[in-house]
Design a protein around this motif. Sequence first.
Motif, PDB file in Angstrom:
ATOM      1  N   THR A  41       0.870  -1.126  -0.181  1.00 38.66           N
ATOM      2  CA  THR A  41       0.134  -0.158  -0.077  1.00 38.66           C
ATOM      3  C   THR A  41       0.806   1.285   0.191  1.00 38.66           C
ATOM      4  O   THR A  41       1.921   1.155   0.521  1.00 38.66           O
ATOM      5  CB  THR A  41      -0.829  -0.003   1.346  1.00 38.66           C
ATOM      6  N   TYR A  42       0.166   2.434  -0.272  1.00 37.80           N
ATOM      7  CA  TYR A  42       0.735   3.727  -0.445  1.00 37.80           C
ATOM      8  C   TYR A  42       1.731   3.861   1.014  1.00 37.80           C
ATOM      9  O   TYR A  42       2.627   4.540   1.177  1.00 37.80           O
ATOM     10  CB  TYR A  42      -0.232   4.693  -0.889  1.00 37.80           C
ATOM     11  N   GLY A  43       0.833   3.585   1.848  1.00 38.00           N
ATOM     12  CA  GLY A  43       1.118   4.245   3.338  1.00 38.00           C
ATOM     13  C   GLY A  43       2.334   3.239   3.704  1.00 38.00           C
ATOM     14  O   GLY A  43       3.128   3.566   4.547  1.00 38.00           O
ATOM     15  N   LEU A  70       3.549  -2.375 -12.317  1.00 37.44           N
ATOM     16  CA  LEU A  70       2.728  -2.602 -11.189  1.00 37.44           C
ATOM     17  C   LEU A  70       1.386  -2.703 -11.707  1.00 37.44           C
ATOM     18  O   LEU A  70       0.812  -2.169 -12.701  1.00 37.44           O
ATOM     19  CB  LEU A  70       2.844  -1.313 -10.263  1.00 37.44           C
ATOM     20  N   SER A  71       0.374  -3.448 -10.943  1.00 39.53           N
ATOM     21  CA  SER A  71      -0.955  -3.511 -10.886  1.00 39.53           C
ATOM     22  C   SER A  71      -1.573  -2.818  -9.820  1.00 39.53           C
ATOM     23  O   SER A  71      -0.932  -3.335  -8.627  1.00 39.53           O
ATOM     24  CB  SER A  71      -1.558  -4.736 -11.497  1.00 39.53           C
ATOM     25  N   ARG A  72      -2.637  -2.234  -9.870  1.00 36.34           N
ATOM     26  CA  ARG A  72      -3.256  -1.648  -8.622  1.00 36.34           C
ATOM     27  C   ARG A  72      -4.840  -2.210  -8.574  1.00 36.34           C
ATOM     28  O   ARG A  72      -5.332  -2.230  -9.452  1.00 36.34           O
ATOM     29  CB  ARG A  72      -3.411  -0.124  -8.754  1.00 36.34           C
ATOM     30  N   ALA A  73      -5.106  -2.600  -7.392  1.00 37.05           N
ATOM     31  CA  ALA A  73      -6.314  -3.182  -7.028  1.00 37.05           C
ATOM     32  C   ALA A  73      -6.868  -2.683  -5.768  1.00 37.05           C
ATOM     33  O   ALA A  73      -5.964  -2.486  -4.851  1.00 37.05           O
ATOM     34  CB  ALA A  73      -6.463  -4.613  -7.209  1.00 37.05           C
ATOM     35  N   PRO A  74      -8.212  -2.593  -5.545  1.00 36.54           N
ATOM     36  CA  PRO A  74      -8.609  -2.173  -4.303  1.00 36.54           C
ATOM     37  C   PRO A  74      -8.193  -3.249  -3.197  1.00 36.54           C
ATOM     38  O   PRO A  74      -8.561  -4.331  -3.471  1.00 36.54           O
ATOM     39  CB  PRO A  74     -10.175  -1.955  -4.368  1.00 36.54           C
ATOM     40  N   ASN A  75      -7.892  -2.774  -2.086  1.00 32.99           N
ATOM     41  CA  ASN A  75      -7.677  -3.655  -0.832  1.00 32.99           C
ATOM     42  C   ASN A  75      -9.168  -4.320  -0.545  1.00 32.99           C
ATOM     43  O   ASN A  75     -10.085  -3.375  -0.218  1.00 32.99           O
ATOM     44  CB  ASN A  75      -7.089  -2.812   0.429  1.00 32.99           C
ATOM     45  N   PRO A  76      -9.140  -5.483  -0.288  1.00 29.79           N
ATOM     46  CA  PRO A  76     -10.668  -6.177  -0.143  1.00 29.79           C
ATOM     47  C   PRO A  76     -10.963  -5.985   1.189  1.00 29.79           C
ATOM     48  O   PRO A  76     -12.300  -6.033   1.318  1.00 29.79           O
ATOM     49  CB  PRO A  76     -10.397  -7.580  -0.379  1.00 29.79           C
ATOM     50  N   ASP A  78     -10.299  -2.641   3.030  1.00 31.06           N
ATOM     51  CA  ASP A  78     -10.535  -1.480   3.212  1.00 31.06           C
ATOM     52  C   ASP A  78     -10.431  -0.862   1.654  1.00 31.06           C
ATOM     53  O   ASP A  78      -9.474  -0.564   1.174  1.00 31.06           O
ATOM     54  CB  ASP A  78      -9.342  -0.683   4.094  1.00 31.06           C
ATOM     55  N   ARG A  79     -11.623  -0.636   1.210  1.00 30.23           N
ATOM     56  CA  ARG A  79     -11.769  -0.227  -0.095  1.00 30.23           C
ATOM     57  C   ARG A  79     -11.068   1.270  -0.288  1.00 30.23           C
ATOM     58  O   ARG A  79     -11.047   1.756  -1.490  1.00 30.23           O
ATOM     59  CB  ARG A  79     -13.300  -0.127  -0.626  1.00 30.23           C
ATOM     60  N   ARG A  80     -10.835   1.927   0.618  1.00 30.76           N
ATOM     61  CA  ARG A  80     -10.255   3.140   0.628  1.00 30.76           C
ATOM     62  C   ARG A  80      -8.858   3.262   0.130  1.00 30.76           C
ATOM     63  O   ARG A  80      -8.115   4.024  -0.268  1.00 30.76           O
ATOM     64  CB  ARG A  80     -10.341   3.992   1.718  1.00 30.76           C
ATOM     65  N   LYS A  81      -8.120   1.872   0.237  1.00 29.38           N
ATOM     66  CA  LYS A  81      -6.825   1.825   0.083  1.00 29.38           C
ATOM     67  C   LYS A  81      -6.636   0.696  -1.157  1.00 29.38           C
ATOM     68  O   LYS A  81      -7.430   0.015  -1.485  1.00 29.38           O
ATOM     69  CB  LYS A  81      -6.215   1.093   0.853  1.00 29.38           C
ATOM     70  N   ASP A  82      -5.619   1.157  -1.724  1.00 28.55           N
ATOM     71  CA  ASP A  82      -5.293   0.168  -2.917  1.00 28.55           C
ATOM     72  C   ASP A  82      -3.962  -0.835  -2.638  1.00 28.55           C
ATOM     73  O   ASP A  82      -3.030  -0.296  -1.915  1.00 28.55           O
ATOM     74  CB  ASP A  82      -4.841   1.131  -4.215  1.00 28.55           C
ATOM     75  N   PHE A  83      -4.010  -1.799  -3.284  1.00 29.42           N
ATOM     76  CA  PHE A  83      -2.832  -2.820  -3.108  1.00 29.42           C
ATOM     77  C   PHE A  83      -2.032  -2.758  -4.464  1.00 29.42           C
ATOM     78  O   PHE A  83      -2.981  -2.423  -5.649  1.00 29.42           O
ATOM     79  CB  PHE A  83      -3.224  -4.201  -3.043  1.00 29.42           C
ATOM     80  N   TYR A  84      -0.930  -2.578  -4.300  1.00 28.02           N
ATOM     81  CA  TYR A  84       0.042  -2.589  -5.440  1.00 28.02           C
ATOM     82  C   TYR A  84       0.864  -3.886  -5.668  1.00 28.02           C
ATOM     83  O   TYR A  84       1.262  -4.188  -4.602  1.00 28.02           O
ATOM     84  CB  TYR A  84       1.134  -1.451  -5.657  1.00 28.02           C
ATOM     85  N   THR A  85       0.656  -4.537  -6.894  1.00 28.07           N
ATOM     86  CA  THR A  85       1.428  -5.774  -6.887  1.00 28.07           C
ATOM     87  C   THR A  85       2.370  -5.676  -8.058  1.00 28.07           C
ATOM     88  O   THR A  85       2.124  -4.790  -9.255  1.00 28.07           O
ATOM     89  CB  THR A  85       0.794  -7.100  -6.883  1.00 28.07           C
TER      90      THR A  85
END
Length: 150
Positions: A41-43, A70-76, A78-85
Amino acid sequence: MKTARKEDVRSHCAVNYGVEIFGDRWSLLIIRDIVFNGKKTYGEFLKSEEGIATNVLASRLAFLEEQGILSRAPNPDDRRKDFYTLTEKGLDLIPVVVSVVIWSAKYDRKSYVLRDKEFSARLAANPAQVGEELKALVRDGGCLFPESKG
Protein backbone atom coordinates in the motif's frame (compact mmCIF):
# COMPACT_ATOMS: atom_id res chain seq x y z
CA MET A 1 7.36 15.34 -13.52
CA LYS A 2 6.92 14.43 -17.17
CA THR A 3 6.66 10.68 -17.49
CA ALA A 4 8.29 8.88 -20.38
CA ARG A 5 5.98 6.75 -22.45
CA LYS A 6 7.23 3.72 -24.33
CA GLU A 7 6.94 5.64 -27.58
CA ASP A 8 8.79 8.67 -26.29
CA VAL A 9 11.94 7.37 -24.70
CA ARG A 10 15.11 9.22 -25.64
CA SER A 11 16.49 6.23 -27.51
CA HIS A 12 15.88 2.53 -27.86
CA CYS A 13 19.32 1.64 -26.58
CA ALA A 14 18.65 -1.26 -24.18
CA VAL A 15 20.38 0.47 -21.26
CA ASN A 16 18.59 3.77 -21.87
CA TYR A 17 15.17 2.11 -22.18
CA GLY A 18 15.63 0.24 -18.92
CA VAL A 19 16.86 3.31 -17.07
CA GLU A 20 13.97 5.43 -18.33
CA ILE A 21 11.34 2.85 -17.42
CA PHE A 22 12.53 1.47 -14.06
CA GLY A 23 16.02 2.78 -13.36
CA ASP A 24 15.44 5.69 -11.03
CA ARG A 25 16.11 5.33 -7.32
CA TRP A 26 12.49 5.44 -6.19
CA SER A 27 11.17 2.91 -8.69
CA LEU A 28 13.81 0.37 -7.67
CA LEU A 29 13.08 0.98 -3.98
CA ILE A 30 9.35 0.44 -4.54
CA ILE A 31 10.14 -2.85 -6.30
CA ARG A 32 12.52 -3.74 -3.46
CA ASP A 33 9.81 -3.04 -0.89
CA ILE A 34 7.40 -5.39 -2.65
CA VAL A 35 9.92 -8.20 -3.18
CA PHE A 36 11.82 -8.11 0.08
CA ASN A 37 9.35 -6.62 2.57
CA GLY A 38 5.92 -7.45 1.15
CA LYS A 39 4.72 -3.86 1.08
CA LYS A 40 1.57 -3.34 -0.95
CA THR A 41 0.00 0.00 0.00
CA TYR A 42 0.88 3.65 -0.44
CA GLY A 43 1.15 4.06 3.34
CA GLU A 44 3.55 1.12 3.66
CA PHE A 45 5.81 2.48 0.89
CA LEU A 46 5.76 5.88 2.58
CA LYS A 47 7.24 4.35 5.77
CA SER A 48 10.43 3.17 4.03
CA GLU A 49 13.59 4.43 5.71
CA GLU A 50 14.71 6.42 2.65
CA GLY A 51 11.92 8.95 3.21
CA ILE A 52 10.23 9.31 -0.18
CA ALA A 53 8.12 12.45 -0.55
CA THR A 54 4.37 11.88 -0.93
CA ASN A 55 4.17 13.53 -4.35
CA VAL A 56 7.16 11.54 -5.64
CA LEU A 57 5.68 8.27 -4.37
CA ALA A 58 2.32 8.97 -6.00
CA SER A 59 4.04 9.88 -9.26
CA ARG A 60 6.29 6.79 -9.28
CA LEU A 61 3.42 4.41 -8.45
CA ALA A 62 1.31 5.89 -11.27
CA PHE A 63 4.24 5.73 -13.70
CA LEU A 64 5.09 2.11 -12.84
CA GLU A 65 1.44 1.19 -13.26
CA GLU A 66 1.29 3.03 -16.60
CA GLN A 67 4.38 1.13 -17.77
CA GLY A 68 2.85 -2.24 -16.85
CA ILE A 69 5.30 -2.98 -14.02
CA LEU A 70 2.75 -2.63 -11.23
CA SER A 71 -0.93 -3.38 -11.06
CA ARG A 72 -3.28 -1.68 -8.64
CA ALA A 73 -6.42 -3.15 -7.12
CA PRO A 74 -8.65 -2.12 -4.22
CA ASN A 75 -7.76 -3.64 -0.85
CA PRO A 76 -10.55 -6.17 -0.17
CA ASP A 77 -10.54 -5.25 3.55
CA ASP A 78 -10.48 -1.46 3.11
CA ARG A 79 -11.78 -0.17 -0.22
CA ARG A 80 -10.22 3.27 0.50
CA LYS A 81 -6.75 1.74 0.04
CA ASP A 82 -5.21 0.17 -3.03
CA PHE A 83 -2.86 -2.81 -3.20
CA TYR A 84 0.08 -2.59 -5.60
CA THR A 85 1.58 -5.82 -6.92
CA LEU A 86 4.15 -6.65 -9.55
CA THR A 87 2.88 -7.74 -12.95
CA GLU A 88 4.74 -10.42 -14.91
CA LYS A 89 6.73 -7.58 -16.50
CA GLY A 90 7.55 -6.33 -12.99
CA LEU A 91 8.42 -9.82 -11.76
CA ASP A 92 10.94 -10.02 -14.60
CA LEU A 93 12.83 -7.17 -12.88
CA ILE A 94 13.59 -9.33 -9.83
CA PRO A 95 16.86 -10.69 -11.32
CA VAL A 96 17.92 -7.07 -11.95
CA VAL A 97 17.25 -6.21 -8.31
CA VAL A 98 19.11 -9.38 -7.23
CA SER A 99 22.11 -8.26 -9.31
CA VAL A 100 22.04 -4.84 -7.62
CA VAL A 101 21.91 -6.57 -4.22
CA ILE A 102 24.93 -8.73 -5.07
CA TRP A 103 26.92 -5.74 -6.31
CA SER A 104 25.95 -3.65 -3.27
CA ALA A 105 26.83 -6.40 -0.80
CA LYS A 106 30.24 -6.70 -2.44
CA TYR A 107 31.06 -3.00 -2.00
CA ASP A 108 28.98 -1.96 1.04
CA ARG A 109 30.27 -3.87 4.04
CA LYS A 110 27.33 -2.55 6.10
CA SER A 111 24.77 -3.91 3.63
CA TYR A 112 21.69 -5.32 5.36
CA VAL A 113 21.85 -8.41 3.17
CA LEU A 114 25.13 -9.43 4.82
CA ARG A 115 23.27 -9.81 8.14
CA ASP A 116 21.48 -12.88 6.76
CA LYS A 117 24.38 -15.29 6.27
CA GLU A 118 22.24 -18.09 4.82
CA PHE A 119 20.61 -15.84 2.23
CA SER A 120 23.96 -14.21 1.35
CA ALA A 121 25.54 -17.63 0.80
CA ARG A 122 22.64 -18.85 -1.38
CA LEU A 123 22.72 -15.62 -3.36
CA ALA A 124 26.47 -15.87 -3.97
CA ALA A 125 26.25 -19.55 -4.93
CA ASN A 126 23.32 -19.33 -7.35
CA PRO A 127 21.85 -15.88 -8.01
CA ALA A 128 19.73 -17.08 -10.95
CA GLN A 129 18.03 -19.72 -8.81
CA VAL A 130 17.41 -17.23 -5.99
CA GLY A 131 15.93 -14.80 -8.53
CA GLU A 132 13.55 -17.46 -9.87
CA GLU A 133 12.56 -18.50 -6.35
CA LEU A 134 11.86 -14.86 -5.47
CA LYS A 135 9.74 -14.45 -8.60
CA ALA A 136 7.63 -17.47 -7.64
CA LEU A 137 7.34 -16.30 -4.03
CA VAL A 138 6.24 -12.78 -4.98
CA ARG A 139 3.92 -14.05 -7.73
CA ASP A 140 2.14 -16.05 -5.00
CA GLY A 141 1.82 -12.96 -2.77
CA GLY A 142 4.82 -13.61 -0.54
CA CYS A 143 8.06 -11.76 0.12
CA LEU A 144 11.52 -12.58 1.40
CA PHE A 145 11.42 -10.81 4.79
CA PRO A 146 7.74 -10.51 5.80
CA GLU A 147 8.59 -9.45 9.36
CA SER A 148 10.25 -6.22 8.15
CA LYS A 149 7.16 -4.65 6.58
CA GLY A 150 7.06 -1.54 8.79
